[in-house]
Design an enzyme around this catalytic site. Structure first.
Site, PDB file in Angstrom:
ATOM      1  CB  CYS A  88      -4.820  11.520  11.849  1.00 52.23           C
ATOM      2  SG  CYS A  88      -5.197  10.438  10.451  1.00 52.23           S
ATOM      3  CB  CYS A 232      -7.189   2.741  12.216  1.00 48.94           C
ATOM      4  SG  CYS A 232      -7.715   4.151  13.238  1.00 48.94           S
TER       5      CYS A 232
END
Length: 309
Positions: A88, A232
């Site tokens: 992530c 992201c």
């Protein structure tokens, strides 16, 4: 009464909740093995941390653990409302900000152990963080999908630490007032894409930026159904791999990726010499938003979270 100590942050608007103490003991093996133990034996801790009534579908959680790989300052296992993430990007930026907040990191470059490999993170003097991600690459270009609505779209399939379907010919306006249409479209795309590629769990749309300083605006559907408030990190890594494969971005050149709410990551890449793919570097900033103690009372019927699993 059990207690879990957490620190919350957000990276470009996308929240991260990191377990500092009180999490499950997973042993000292490789992180990929520890993820399997976490999911098999302690998944209720994941649910209690990020699901309602304490959390929400947008929160990405993380458990800070001792690293397995030598030279790493820590290991991290990321999870969300429906499962576990290999990597992530926004969460790793939040991790570095959290460790700095705790006085455990100074400016400089540090290695972080993750279930998909070691990444490097540089904490800059202005509090920005640069993540040198895992090797990212495209596996298929311009894949055509016909959706149940009859609309046809094409997209690339690429790895940036998670698997993505990246699409630009969707015909939608990427802005916060268009969330319902965007989300419905991405669910359609994911449903069709998963028939052929069940591993695809992130769908990303691209469009023109609102700020002319940036190169692109994105809308990302995360595995649990929430949209990514940040640009992201793993999605930008996958995008860089596609740009490099198409010869549209030179090594070392900066790509400014804008999120649907206007936050920005800067991305660059280094090509691999003997294999396809790139080593992407993503730069952003995280802010600490809370220090909290989660209380788990077994007499509470929703102590371990409200889940649809």
């Amino acid at each position: 009464m059990q207690r879990i100590s957490v620190i919350d942050s957000h990276t470009g608007g996308e929240p991260t909740r990191l377990i500092i103490s009180g999490g499950p003991e997973l042993g000292n093996g490789p992180l990929a093995e520890r993820v399997a133990i976490f999911e098999r034996d302690f998944d209720h801790y994941r649910s209690a941390t990020v699901n309602e009534p304490r959390g929400s579908e947008v929160i990405v959680g993380g458990l800070i653990v001792e690293p397995y790989e030598p030279g790493c300052v820590c290991g991290i296992i990321f999870f969300n409302n429906v499962g576990y993430l290999g990597m992530c990007g926004h969460g790793t930026i939040g991790l570095i900000a959290t460790l700095a907040h705790l006085g455990k990191l100074a400016s400089g470059t540090h290695k972080i152990d993750t279930p998909v490999g070691v990444v490097s993170a540089t904490l800059h003097s202005d509090s920005r963080v640069s993540i040198e991600n895992v090797v990212s690459y495209r596996t298929e270009k311009a894949v055509a999908l016909t959706l149940p609505s009859g609309q046809s779209v094409t997209g690339d399939i690429a790895w940036g630490g998670n698997w993505f379907f990246l699409c630009a010919d969707h015909g939608e306006d990427i802005h916060v007032g268009n969330m319902e249409r965007l989300t419905a479209l991405l669910w359609e795309i994911r449903h069709e894409a998963n028939k052929r590629w069940p591993e695809l769990d992130h769908i990303e749309l691209f469009g023109p930026p609102r700020d002319p300083e940036n190169h692109s605006r994105s809308f990302v559907l995360c595995p649990g159904g929430a949209y990514d408030r940040s640009p992201c990190g793993t999605g930008t890594s996958a995008k860089l791999a596609c740009l490099a494969a198409d010869g549209k971005l030179a090594p070392g050149a900066i790509w400014r990726q804008e999120s649907v709410i206007g936050s920005v990551f800067e991305g660059t890449f280094t090509p691999l010499r003997e294999a396809e793919g790139v080593i992407p570097t993503i730069t952003g900033r995280a802010w600490i938003s809370a220090e909290a103690m989660l209380l788990l009372d077994d007499t509470d019927p929703f102590c371990w979270g409200i889940t649809n699993r």
